[in-house]
Design a protein around this motif. Structure first.
Motif, PDB file in Angstrom:
ATOM      1  N   SER A  41       4.407  63.573  19.729  1.00 53.92           N
ATOM      2  CA  SER A  41       4.795  64.573  20.728  1.00 53.92           C
ATOM      3  C   SER A  41       3.602  65.196  21.416  1.00 53.92           C
ATOM      4  CB  SER A  41       5.640  65.671  20.074  1.00 53.92           C
ATOM      5  OG  SER A  41       6.862  65.162  19.606  1.00 53.92           O
ATOM      6  N   GLU A  42       2.491  65.365  20.690  1.00 59.60           N
ATOM      7  CA  GLU A  42       1.321  66.049  21.242  1.00 59.60           C
ATOM      8  C   GLU A  42       0.472  65.160  22.138  1.00 59.60           C
ATOM      9  OE1 GLU A  42       2.265  67.638  17.083  1.00 59.60           O
ATOM     10  OE2 GLU A  42       2.045  65.671  18.062  1.00 59.60           O
ATOM     11  N   THR A  43       0.822  63.886  22.242  1.00 56.14           N
ATOM     12  CA  THR A  43       0.061  62.984  23.105  1.00 56.14           C
ATOM     13  C   THR A  43       0.009  63.536  24.523  1.00 56.14           C
ATOM     14  OG1 THR A  43       0.847  61.094  21.804  1.00 56.14           O
ATOM     15  CG2 THR A  43      -0.156  60.615  23.943  1.00 56.14           C
ATOM     16  N   ARG A  44      -1.189  63.654  25.070  1.00 50.93           N
ATOM     17  CA  ARG A  44      -1.327  64.096  26.457  1.00 50.93           C
ATOM     18  C   ARG A  44      -0.941  62.945  27.387  1.00 50.93           C
ATOM     19  NH1 ARG A  44      -7.257  65.925  27.334  1.00 50.93           N
ATOM     20  NH2 ARG A  44      -7.734  64.347  25.753  1.00 50.93           N
ATOM     21  N   VAL A  45      -0.197  63.254  28.426  1.00 54.88           N
ATOM     22  CA  VAL A  45       0.292  62.243  29.352  1.00 54.88           C
ATOM     23  C   VAL A  45      -0.228  62.568  30.745  1.00 54.88           C
ATOM     24  CG1 VAL A  45       2.334  61.189  30.394  1.00 54.88           C
ATOM     25  CG2 VAL A  45       2.350  61.825  27.974  1.00 54.88           C
ATOM     26  N   PHE A  46      -0.911  61.597  31.343  1.00 56.05           N
ATOM     27  CA  PHE A  46      -1.487  61.752  32.679  1.00 56.05           C
ATOM     28  C   PHE A  46      -0.773  60.790  33.628  1.00 56.05           C
ATOM     29  CE2 PHE A  46      -4.608  63.289  29.699  1.00 56.05           C
ATOM     30  CZ  PHE A  46      -5.028  64.477  30.288  1.00 56.05           C
ATOM     31  N   LEU A  47      -0.169  61.352  34.651  1.00 54.86           N
ATOM     32  CA  LEU A  47       0.705  60.619  35.555  1.00 54.86           C
ATOM     33  C   LEU A  47      -0.064  60.121  36.765  1.00 54.86           C
ATOM     34  CD1 LEU A  47       3.574  63.241  35.443  1.00 54.86           C
ATOM     35  CD2 LEU A  47       3.203  61.303  33.897  1.00 54.86           C
ATOM     36  N   CYS A  48       0.464  59.097  37.412  1.00 54.15           N
ATOM     37  CA  CYS A  48      -0.186  58.542  38.594  1.00 54.15           C
ATOM     38  C   CYS A  48       0.270  59.227  39.877  1.00 54.15           C
ATOM     39  CB  CYS A  48       0.097  57.044  38.677  1.00 54.15           C
ATOM     40  SG  CYS A  48      -0.899  56.181  39.908  1.00 54.15           S
ATOM     41  N   HIS A  49       1.432  59.894  39.827  1.00 50.58           N
ATOM     42  CA  HIS A  49       1.953  60.529  41.038  1.00 50.58           C
ATOM     43  C   HIS A  49       2.680  61.822  40.713  1.00 50.58           C
ATOM     44  CE1 HIS A  49       1.115  57.071  43.578  1.00 50.58           C
ATOM     45  NE2 HIS A  49       1.682  56.299  42.674  1.00 50.58           N
ATOM     46  N   ASP A  50       2.752  62.695  41.716  1.00 48.36           N
ATOM     47  CA  ASP A  50       3.685  63.816  41.683  1.00 48.36           C
ATOM     48  C   ASP A  50       4.132  64.116  43.107  1.00 48.36           C
ATOM     49  OD1 ASP A  50       5.127  65.906  40.240  1.00 48.36           O
ATOM     50  OD2 ASP A  50       3.936  67.264  41.475  1.00 48.36           O
ATOM     51  N   TYR A  51       5.420  64.422  43.236  1.00 48.58           N
ATOM     52  CA  TYR A  51       5.999  64.677  44.558  1.00 48.58           C
ATOM     53  C   TYR A  51       6.621  66.067  44.649  1.00 48.58           C
ATOM     54  CZ  TYR A  51       5.507  59.601  44.588  1.00 48.58           C
ATOM     55  OH  TYR A  51       5.015  58.319  44.490  1.00 48.58           O
ATOM     56  N   LYS A  52       6.392  66.909  43.634  1.00 49.32           N
ATOM     57  CA  LYS A  52       7.000  68.237  43.523  1.00 49.32           C
ATOM     58  C   LYS A  52       8.525  68.118  43.377  1.00 49.32           C
ATOM     59  CE  LYS A  52       3.751  70.901  46.387  1.00 49.32           C
ATOM     60  NZ  LYS A  52       3.676  71.747  47.607  1.00 49.32           N
ATOM     61  N   ALA A  53       9.014  68.570  42.248  1.00 50.58           N
ATOM     62  CA  ALA A  53      10.461  68.658  42.075  1.00 50.58           C
ATOM     63  C   ALA A  53      11.005  69.749  42.999  1.00 50.58           C
ATOM     64  CB  ALA A  53      10.784  68.970  40.616  1.00 50.58           C
ATOM     65  N   PRO A  54      12.299  69.708  43.325  1.00 48.00           N
ATOM     66  CA  PRO A  54      12.851  70.663  44.296  1.00 48.00           C
ATOM     67  C   PRO A  54      12.578  72.125  43.984  1.00 48.00           C
ATOM     68  CG  PRO A  54      14.413  68.907  43.886  1.00 48.00           C
ATOM     69  CD  PRO A  54      13.274  68.688  42.930  1.00 48.00           C
ATOM     70  N   ALA A  55      12.528  72.511  42.729  1.00 49.18           N
ATOM     71  CA  ALA A  55      12.344  73.917  42.381  1.00 49.18           C
ATOM     72  C   ALA A  55      10.890  74.270  42.056  1.00 49.18           C
ATOM     73  CB  ALA A  55      13.231  74.273  41.190  1.00 49.18           C
ATOM     74  N   ARG A  56       9.960  73.341  42.350  1.00 51.43           N
ATOM     75  CA  ARG A  56       8.555  73.570  41.984  1.00 51.43           C
ATOM     76  C   ARG A  56       7.694  73.578  43.235  1.00 51.43           C
ATOM     77  NH1 ARG A  56       5.174  69.464  40.230  1.00 51.43           N
ATOM     78  NH2 ARG A  56       6.923  68.202  39.487  1.00 51.43           N
ATOM     79  N   ASP A  57       6.787  74.555  43.315  1.00 52.55           N
ATOM     80  CA  ASP A  57       5.947  74.722  44.502  1.00 52.55           C
ATOM     81  C   ASP A  57       4.569  74.087  44.375  1.00 52.55           C
ATOM     82  OD1 ASP A  57       7.899  76.202  45.845  1.00 52.55           O
ATOM     83  OD2 ASP A  57       7.233  78.078  44.928  1.00 52.55           O
ATOM     84  N   GLU A  58       4.149  73.754  43.154  1.00 53.45           N
ATOM     85  CA  GLU A  58       2.809  73.231  42.921  1.00 53.45           C
ATOM     86  C   GLU A  58       2.881  71.786  42.452  1.00 53.45           C
ATOM     87  OE1 GLU A  58       0.090  74.950  43.599  1.00 53.45           O
ATOM     88  OE2 GLU A  58       1.241  76.751  44.141  1.00 53.45           O
ATOM     89  N   PHE A  59       1.871  70.994  42.844  1.00 57.30           N
ATOM     90  CA  PHE A  59       1.753  69.654  42.293  1.00 57.30           C
ATOM     91  C   PHE A  59       1.299  69.737  40.835  1.00 57.30           C
ATOM     92  CE2 PHE A  59       1.059  68.745  46.865  1.00 57.30           C
ATOM     93  CZ  PHE A  59       2.070  67.798  47.037  1.00 57.30           C
ATOM     94  N   ALA A  60       1.766  68.799  40.021  1.00 60.50           N
ATOM     95  CA  ALA A  60       1.388  68.745  38.608  1.00 60.50           C
ATOM     96  C   ALA A  60       1.349  67.293  38.184  1.00 60.50           C
ATOM     97  CB  ALA A  60       2.379  69.529  37.750  1.00 60.50           C
ATOM     98  N   TRP A  61       0.402  66.954  37.307  1.00 61.41           N
ATOM     99  CA  TRP A  61       0.275  65.538  36.922  1.00 61.41           C
ATOM    100  C   TRP A  61      -0.147  65.373  35.463  1.00 61.41           C
ATOM    101  CZ3 TRP A  61      -2.301  67.908  40.990  1.00 61.41           C
ATOM    102  CH2 TRP A  61      -3.626  68.287  40.767  1.00 61.41           C
ATOM    103  N   GLU A  62      -0.017  66.418  34.670  1.00 55.00           N
ATOM    104  CA  GLU A  62      -0.284  66.317  33.233  1.00 55.00           C
ATOM    105  C   GLU A  62       0.859  66.950  32.459  1.00 55.00           C
ATOM    106  OE1 GLU A  62      -3.430  67.696  29.712  1.00 55.00           O
ATOM    107  OE2 GLU A  62      -3.934  68.058  31.819  1.00 55.00           O
ATOM    108  N   THR A  63       1.300  66.252  31.407  1.00 55.12           N
ATOM    109  CA  THR A  63       2.361  66.759  30.562  1.00 55.12           C
ATOM    110  C   THR A  63       2.133  66.218  29.146  1.00 55.12           C
ATOM    111  OG1 THR A  63       4.766  66.906  30.316  1.00 55.12           O
ATOM    112  CG2 THR A  63       3.910  64.860  31.240  1.00 55.12           C
ATOM    113  N   THR A  64       3.152  66.190  28.319  1.00 57.42           N
ATOM    114  CA  THR A  64       3.053  65.634  26.968  1.00 57.42           C
ATOM    115  C   THR A  64       4.259  64.741  26.699  1.00 57.42           C
ATOM    116  OG1 THR A  64       4.269  67.432  25.881  1.00 57.42           O
ATOM    117  CG2 THR A  64       1.858  67.702  26.126  1.00 57.42           C
ATOM    118  N   ILE A  65       4.113  63.890  25.713  1.00 57.91           N
ATOM    119  CA  ILE A  65       5.242  63.063  25.306  1.00 57.91           C
ATOM    120  C   ILE A  65       6.390  63.944  24.845  1.00 57.91           C
ATOM    121  CG2 ILE A  65       6.045  61.487  23.504  1.00 57.91           C
ATOM    122  CD1 ILE A  65       4.634  60.017  25.735  1.00 57.91           C
ATOM    123  N   GLY A  66       6.106  65.017  24.111  1.00 62.79           N
ATOM    124  CA  GLY A  66       7.167  65.905  23.652  1.00 62.79           C
ATOM    125  C   GLY A  66       7.953  66.506  24.801  1.00 62.79           C
TER     126      GLY A  66
END
Length: 312
Positions: A221-246
């Motif tokens: 779950s704690e694995t850091r995940v780095f994404l290749c793209h972000d397009y902003k979800a409808p309710a989000r104002d900022e770009f984001a490209w790092e999350t976790t498996i969890g």
């Protein structure tokens, strides 16, 4: 705790993440660079002990109306590498991108390093070699790249291991690179509030994508995940490209824990049918299947890209 998989290559990756999380070796340092014109995240990742580094999914700026390229975005990566005293060993490509041009050859010229992609790039070269009616001068053996890797293959980045995991579905050649506790997953999943990648390109398959994503979800779950793209979800104002498996397991709107394969395939197939082709797919694929190299100049010294009509 999840049961261990029978997948030996995945188990190797799981053990690597657990070792880093347990203090056996330092986590790699990751710096992200976001290219808003193509919504692409590129990364410089390095081993803190040796400062040996890799660049993941670089971008060459391209103005389609004029046909002009520039290196402003790639130069930002070069400045970061040089200012931090890093040594580039690899230029990693998670797949042959359909939405931006790779800057790998330019970065190789300036910084060195070996261009790396999955061995299934041969499939992509054969498929698109036919679509673009490439002649015999276009090699379909992956020789434009420095190193073709397969599932479970391990590379060394200083004192940090890089494990390649084959995660097809978006394209046949997609790889995730696990570097220490950091997974660079290309176009498989996006931020949890945005979902998953499309699977309707030639050679893509929604069912295969689901299984590849569930494979990645077996990482800790704690694995850091780095994404290749972000397009902003409808309710989000900022770009984001790092999350976790969890976070992906719990909250990915398309493929969180509990989503059935058949339901995902139905959703992904219906959604893909509504999507336009990426704006830069035709120039991107022609260049990226050549490892970022431009087509050879013609008799007048000018390089040309093809525009197949009524094909895709």
């Amino acid at each position: 705790m999840r049961m261990m998989s029978n997948d030996s290559h995945l188990n190797q990756a799981i053990e690597q993440v657990r070792a880093v999380l347990g203090g056996e070796g330092a986590a790699p340092i990751v710096k992200g660079f976001f290219h808003e014109p193509t919504f692409t995240a590129s990364y410089v990742v390095h081993d803190p002990a040796t400062k040996v580094a890799a660049i993941v999914d670089s971008v060459l700026d391209f103005d389609q109306p004029s046909g002009r390229t520039s290196t402003e975005s790639a130069d930002e990566l070069i400045d970061y590498v040089r200012s931090n005293g890093l040594s580039i060993k690899y230029l990693l490509e998670t797949h042959a991108h359909a939405d931006h041009l790779s800057a790998a050859p330019y970065l190789q010229e300036k910084l060195g390093g070996e261009i790396v992609i999955g061995r299934e790039i041969l499939t992509v070269q054969n498929v698109f070699g036919k679509i673009f009616n490439e002649g015999s001068d276009f090699a379909r053996d992956g020789s434009q790249f420095g190193l073709l890797v397969v599932d479970g293959q391990t590379l060394e980045l200083g004192e940090t291991a890089v494990i390649a995991l084959h995660v097809p579905g978006h394209t046949p050649a997609d790889l995730a690179f696990l570097i220490g506790d950091a997974a660079f997953v290309g176009d498989t999943i996006f931020m949890p509030d945005y979902g998953t990648a499309r699977a309707d390109f030639p050679g893509g398959d929604a069912r295969t994508l689901f299984r590849s994503i569930r494979r990645l979800m077996e990482l800790p779950s704690e694995t850091r995940v780095f994404l290749c793209h972000d397009y902003k979800a409808p309710a989000r104002d900022e770009f984001a490209w790092e999350t976790t498996i969890g976070a992906e397991r719990e909250g990915n709107i398309h493929v969180h824990d509990g989503v059935a394969e058949e339901d995902f395939v139905a959703m992904r197939t219906a959604r893909d049918a509504t999507l336009d082709m990426p704006r830069l797919i035709l120039p991107s694929i022609q260049i990226n299947m050549r490892a970022g190299h431009m087509p050879e100049p013609e008799s007048n010294g000018t390089r040309y890209l093809k525009l197949p009509l009524n094909t895709l």
